[in-house]
Write a protein that holds these residues in place. Sequence first.
Motif, PDB file in Angstrom:
ATOM      1  N   VAL A  10       0.848  -1.194   0.000  1.00  0.00           N
ATOM      2  CA  VAL A  10       0.000   0.000   0.000  1.00  0.00           C
ATOM      3  C   VAL A  10       0.883   1.244   0.000  1.00  0.00           C
ATOM      4  CG1 VAL A  10      -0.273   0.026   2.522  1.00  0.00           C
ATOM      5  CG2 VAL A  10      -1.977   1.137   1.094  1.00  0.00           C
ATOM      6  N   TRP A  35       0.633  -5.708   5.914  1.00  0.00           N
ATOM      7  CA  TRP A  35       0.869  -4.938   4.703  1.00  0.00           C
ATOM      8  C   TRP A  35       2.307  -4.425   4.653  1.00  0.00           C
ATOM      9  CZ3 TRP A  35      -4.420  -4.531   5.924  1.00  0.00           C
ATOM     10  CH2 TRP A  35      -5.297  -4.603   4.839  1.00  0.00           C
ATOM     11  N   VAL A  37       4.060  -1.167   3.708  1.00  0.00           N
ATOM     12  CA  VAL A  37       3.538   0.190   3.648  1.00  0.00           C
ATOM     13  C   VAL A  37       4.624   1.135   3.154  1.00  0.00           C
ATOM     14  CG1 VAL A  37       2.480   2.069   4.962  1.00  0.00           C
ATOM     15  CG2 VAL A  37       1.960  -0.316   5.560  1.00  0.00           C
ATOM     16  N   ASP A  73      -2.063  -1.071  -3.626  1.00  0.00           N
ATOM     17  CA  ASP A  73      -3.224  -0.297  -3.212  1.00  0.00           C
ATOM     18  C   ASP A  73      -2.753   1.112  -2.891  1.00  0.00           C
ATOM     19  OD1 ASP A  73      -4.714  -2.627  -3.479  1.00  0.00           O
ATOM     20  OD2 ASP A  73      -4.547  -3.136  -1.366  1.00  0.00           O
TER      21      ASP A  73
END
Length: 109
Positions: A10, A35, A37, A73
Amino acid sequence: MKSLNKPNPVLLVHGIFDTMRIFDKMSRYLKKLGWEVYSLNLVPNYGILGLDKLAEQVANYVDKIFPPNQPFDLIGFSMGGIVSRYYVQRLGGEEIVIKRSTLSIPPNL
């Protein structure tokens, strides 16, 4: 091939007058959930540069950090949401962004 249990990386894009530090709490939480990040500082961050130039910074960051065609994302806060939308719609992000979300309240609450 992507693991079914591992979420996409993400990318977090901050808003006007902010830096990537606005996402510190959210980043820790997402990392705890598994995730990867990433975030960047848009420069300048005080609204003088056009959306196209800010979105180019996102595109350049994506090209530098992610392997080619890596799906990810994208979460944008405030102006970061608009910049993210420009990146997706005008700079080819629709090819690799799987989910795009925008926040209108500070993510550090």
